[in-house]
Design a protein around this motif. Structure first.
Motif, PDB file in Angstrom:
ATOM      1  N   THR A 179      29.277  -7.813  13.530  1.00 46.86           N
ATOM      2  CA  THR A 179      28.600  -7.427  12.282  1.00 46.86           C
ATOM      3  C   THR A 179      28.469  -8.602  11.321  1.00 46.86           C
ATOM      4  O   THR A 179      27.463  -8.722  10.617  1.00 46.86           O
ATOM      5  N   TYR A 205      31.781  -0.955   9.148  1.00 46.01           N
ATOM      6  CA  TYR A 205      31.444  -2.370   9.338  1.00 46.01           C
ATOM      7  C   TYR A 205      29.932  -2.576   9.316  1.00 46.01           C
ATOM      8  O   TYR A 205      29.439  -3.547   8.737  1.00 46.01           O
ATOM      9  N   THR A 206      29.202  -1.667   9.949  1.00 40.96           N
ATOM     10  CA  THR A 206      27.740  -1.807   9.918  1.00 40.96           C
ATOM     11  C   THR A 206      27.200  -1.569   8.509  1.00 40.96           C
ATOM     12  O   THR A 206      26.314  -2.287   8.046  1.00 40.96           O
ATOM     13  N   GLU A 207      27.760  -0.581   7.807  1.00 40.42           N
ATOM     14  CA  GLU A 207      27.301  -0.284   6.451  1.00 40.42           C
ATOM     15  C   GLU A 207      27.626  -1.417   5.481  1.00 40.42           C
ATOM     16  O   GLU A 207      26.759  -1.877   4.735  1.00 40.42           O
ATOM     17  N   ILE A 264      26.482  -5.322   7.289  1.00 44.62           N
ATOM     18  CA  ILE A 264      25.069  -5.566   7.609  1.00 44.62           C
ATOM     19  C   ILE A 264      24.140  -4.953   6.566  1.00 44.62           C
ATOM     20  O   ILE A 264      23.359  -5.642   5.914  1.00 44.62           O
ATOM     21  N   ASN A 265      24.225  -3.634   6.385  1.00 40.54           N
ATOM     22  CA  ASN A 265      23.295  -2.954   5.474  1.00 40.54           C
ATOM     23  C   ASN A 265      23.407  -3.458   4.042  1.00 40.54           C
ATOM     24  O   ASN A 265      22.390  -3.676   3.370  1.00 40.54           O
ATOM     25  N   ARG A 270      31.393   2.274  11.836  1.00 40.57           N
ATOM     26  CA  ARG A 270      30.263   2.509  10.935  1.00 40.57           C
ATOM     27  C   ARG A 270      30.505   1.880   9.560  1.00 40.57           C
ATOM     28  O   ARG A 270      29.553   1.496   8.879  1.00 40.57           O
TER      29      ARG A 270
END
Length: 315
Positions: free
Chosen positions: A154, A98-100, A103-104, A96
């Motif tokens: 990601t 990595y996604t935050e 990406i985000n 998470r």
């Protein structure tokens, strides 16, 4: 004097990039969260030289919590270096982050940039990890990405977001796919840092697999030069470039070089190959040479010697 934003300014590449800009008389706004992925003491040391410049401003914050529309006023370039790095840590519950952070956070910057027409360039730091086990070596930008790690997934997603914002809103973005950057200030989870640290403390070093894997190693000053070229070359907008040092070598051969530099043979502790590690990487940098004049200057031998000198001062 132009103003530039460098995200991940306390990191390995970000701190070098900011320092070079400041040395050139530019103004730098550095953004960094100072998260605990690795020792924050090292990050503080990275920004120390930057804080000696009157034209450096440090913002210690999460990218997703900032007012980017206000921050981007009168800014010429954004060098988006911030990321959650590391292949092995991207599996499991840590995903998470990595996604935050990959990406985000990138999407939030892109949203603000599309509302800032005066911005001349967004340079996005991507990675050779998007290629995975590439079908062709050296690998050119036309080879389809096929990541073999959650980290690579990601970074590829963030890169694709950049192209969406470029094509739909005209965001002037350029992406650089780094191939194994090394040198002073290298993160402690990266191979050369671990190898040299082991040499200082006379410890063994973990070798994942048989040591016959290859990497294309890029010295940090060459990565910085690529960023500066990508930020100023009009032909770079909407393009992705491989950034490699032209030093594709076997890991076992690098270890022999390191033995020579430190003056004794470091004990190798062979372990199973790590999940998510590509077997081979090699950058075809023809496009970067042709469009942005990228031409790496530092040989692997010289670069390793510089990193060894820095490591000795660190420990």
């Amino acid at each position: 004097m132009a103003t530039h934003i460098v995200t991940g300014v306390a990191g390995f590449i970000g701190s070098h990039l900011a320092e070079t800009l400041l040395q050139q008389g530019e103004k730098v706004i550095g953004v960094d969260q100072f998260n605990d992925y690795y020792d924050t003491t090292l990050k503080r040391k990275n920004v120390l030289p930057l804080q000696q410049y009157k034209d450096f401003e440090l913002i210690e914050a999460d990218i997703q919590q900032l007012d980017w529309l206000t921050l981007l006023k009168e800014v010429e370039t954004v060098f988006h270096q911030a990321a959650q790095a590391g292949v092995r840590a991207s599996w499991g519950s840590g995903f998470r982050h990595y996604t935050e952070r990959n990406i985000n956070a990138t999407q939030i910057i892109l949203e603000a940039v599309k509302e800032t027409p005066a911005l001349k360039r967004l340079v996005f730091a991507s990675t050779s990890s998007v290629y995975g086990n590439a079908e062709t070596l050296p690998t050119s930008e036309i080879i389809p990405p096929q990541p073999v790690s959650p980290y690579g997934i990601t970074k590829l997603a963030a890169e694709r977001l950049c192209w969406l914002y470029h094509h739909n809103f005209g965001v002037p973005v350029t992406a650089l796919r780094y191939f194994t950057v090394y040198g002073p200030r290298q993160r402690p989870d990266m191979a050369f840092h671990k190898f040299f640290k082991a040499a200082i403390f006379k410890n063994s070093i973990p070798i994942y697999g048989d040591g016959k894997q290859t990497r294309d190693f890029t010295f940090v000053s060459d990565a910085v030069a690529a960023n500066l070229a990508a930020a100023t070359c009009s032909q770079a907008v909407g393009e992705v470039f491989n950034i490699g040092g032209g030093s594709r070598v076997f890991l076992c051969d690098v270890l022999d070089k390191i033995d020579e530099i430190v003056g004794y043979k470091i004990i190798r502790d062979h372990q199973e190959q790590a999940m998510g590690d590509a077997r081979h990487t090699g950058a075809d940098t023809t496009k970067a040479k042709q469009l942005i004049g990228f031409n790496p200057q530092v040989s692997l031998d010289d670069g390793l010697a510089q990193e060894w000198e820095w490591i000795q001062g660190l420990y």
